[in-house]
Design a protein around this motif. Structure first.
Motif, PDB file in Angstrom:
ATOM      1  N   ASP A 229       0.820  -1.208   0.000  1.00 46.31           N
ATOM      2  CA  ASP A 229       0.000   0.000   0.000  1.00 46.31           C
ATOM      3  C   ASP A 229       0.858   1.263   0.000  1.00 46.31           C
ATOM      4  O   ASP A 229       1.921   1.310   0.641  1.00 46.31           O
ATOM      5  CB  ASP A 229      -0.897   0.045   1.240  1.00 46.31           C
ATOM      6  CG  ASP A 229      -2.062  -0.921   1.160  1.00 46.31           C
ATOM      7  OD1 ASP A 229      -2.171  -1.642   0.150  1.00 46.31           O
ATOM      8  OD2 ASP A 229      -2.863  -0.955   2.107  1.00 46.31           O
ATOM      9  N   ALA A 230       0.401   2.305  -0.689  1.00 45.20           N
ATOM     10  CA  ALA A 230       1.016   3.627  -0.621  1.00 45.20           C
ATOM     11  C   ALA A 230       0.738   4.229   0.759  1.00 45.20           C
ATOM     12  O   ALA A 230      -0.177   3.778   1.468  1.00 45.20           O
ATOM     13  CB  ALA A 230       0.449   4.526  -1.720  1.00 45.20           C
ATOM     14  N   PRO A 231       1.508   5.241   1.177  1.00 45.23           N
ATOM     15  CA  PRO A 231       1.375   5.769   2.542  1.00 45.23           C
ATOM     16  C   PRO A 231      -0.042   6.136   2.972  1.00 45.23           C
ATOM     17  O   PRO A 231      -0.488   5.716   4.051  1.00 45.23           O
ATOM     18  CB  PRO A 231       2.300   6.994   2.524  1.00 45.23           C
ATOM     19  CG  PRO A 231       3.373   6.615   1.568  1.00 45.23           C
ATOM     20  CD  PRO A 231       2.664   5.848   0.484  1.00 45.23           C
ATOM     21  N   LEU A 232      -0.767   6.903   2.163  1.00 44.79           N
ATOM     22  CA  LEU A 232      -2.104   7.326   2.567  1.00 44.79           C
ATOM     23  C   LEU A 232      -3.037   6.135   2.683  1.00 44.79           C
ATOM     24  O   LEU A 232      -3.802   6.007   3.649  1.00 44.79           O
ATOM     25  CB  LEU A 232      -2.656   8.354   1.581  1.00 44.79           C
ATOM     26  CG  LEU A 232      -4.066   8.885   1.877  1.00 44.79           C
ATOM     27  CD1 LEU A 232      -4.145   9.489   3.279  1.00 44.79           C
ATOM     28  CD2 LEU A 232      -4.479   9.926   0.823  1.00 44.79           C
ATOM     29  N   ALA A 233      -2.984   5.227   1.714  1.00 42.82           N
ATOM     30  CA  ALA A 233      -3.843   4.045   1.749  1.00 42.82           C
ATOM     31  C   ALA A 233      -3.496   3.158   2.943  1.00 42.82           C
ATOM     32  O   ALA A 233      -4.389   2.620   3.612  1.00 42.82           O
ATOM     33  CB  ALA A 233      -3.700   3.254   0.448  1.00 42.82           C
TER      34      ALA A 233
END
Length: 268
Positions: A229-233
């Motif tokens: 996952d990317a940071p925000l997700a």
């Protein structure tokens, strides 16, 4: 193949927090967890009665032993107990980098228990700032921990952005998630490496099963990052995971019971 992740943290015999809780979070995300115990505690849902740090030589030996046989794809750091253990973990991470092994590292800066018992002294907090923060990719303080690390008073939502930026400046490529579990509403603040700031909306869930929310969040965050996952997700999914862990928890003990870290397995 199931990926291996490592938790470096204390032992809670009631399994509400620490390594036993972290291992359940990892399992719920389909990951294989290993652990390095840094301290023993005497505690239950009624709070921490006593604690005993694991000798630094044992911490060093455990980390070296695990790395040689079960190298981790991600590392979560929780309670360390002493300045010496903080330094030992920092040296372990420096050694990994020196050998070209770079994995995501999430630091949950445990300074005192939710019942108020001190779990890391001033020397240890200083080592956390100076030695460990520059080596991790994520730090997940609650409001109290954010204030201690940033050296400022943090009591409400408006105090969080400046303190988060001050904390981020102590690291290199550091994502900060300031958790606002005691706010109304319990929103978290994500400050990403590039300076982008996002509020993660929360909802108040009436429950006395809230022990271990910080451990669960940081371990779930590491799990999501390891899974791609990317940071925000990753931060959003970790927050959702903890909310459901509170919502689905069954009452245990006479005090603040543990959350339900295995809820995704029950759903399946």
């Amino acid at each position: 193949m199931m990926q291996t992740v490592l938790t470096i943290a204390g032992f809670d015999p009631s399994s509400g927090a620490g390594v036993t809780a972290d291992l359940m979070v990892f399992a719920a995300h389909g990951l294989f967890g290993t652990s390095c115990v840094t301290g023993l505690t005497v505690q239950s849902t009624l709070g921490v009665r006593d604690s005993l740090p694991v000798p630094v030589e044992m911490v060093r030996a455990t980390l070296a032993c695990l790395e040689s046989d079960l190298p981790a794809a991600g590392i979560k750091i929780g309670m360390l107990g002493t300045a010496a253990n903080v330094v030992a973990v920092a040296e372990f991470l420096e050694g990994l980098r020196g050998r070209g092994w770079r994995v995501p590292v999430v630091l949950d800066p445990v300074i005192r228990s939710s019942s108020g018992r001190e779990l890391l002294d001033a020397e240890g907090v200083g080592a956390l700032r100076d030695r460990l923060l520059p080596l991790v990719d994520w730090v997940t303080p609650n409001l109290d921990e954010l204030g201690v690390l940033a050296g400022r008073i943090v009591m409400q939502r408006g105090d969080m952005p400046k303190a988060a930026r001050d904390l981020q400046a102590m690291g290199t490529g550091l994502n900060v998630v300031a958790t606002g579990g005691h706010l109304m509403p319990p929103d978290d603040l994500l400050l990403r490496v590039g300076g982008e700031m996002d509020w993660l909306p929360g909802e108040q869930i009436v429950s006395r099963s809230t022990h271990g929310t910080g451990c669960a969040f940081s371990s779930a965050l590491l799990s999501r990052v390891v899974l791609g996952d990317a940071p925000l997700a990753a931060a959003r999914m970790a927050k959702r995971y903890v909310a459901e862990a509170i919502r689905t928890a069954e009452p245990r003990g006479a005090g603040l019971g543990p959350v339900n870290p295995l809820w995704p397995l029950r759903e399946e």
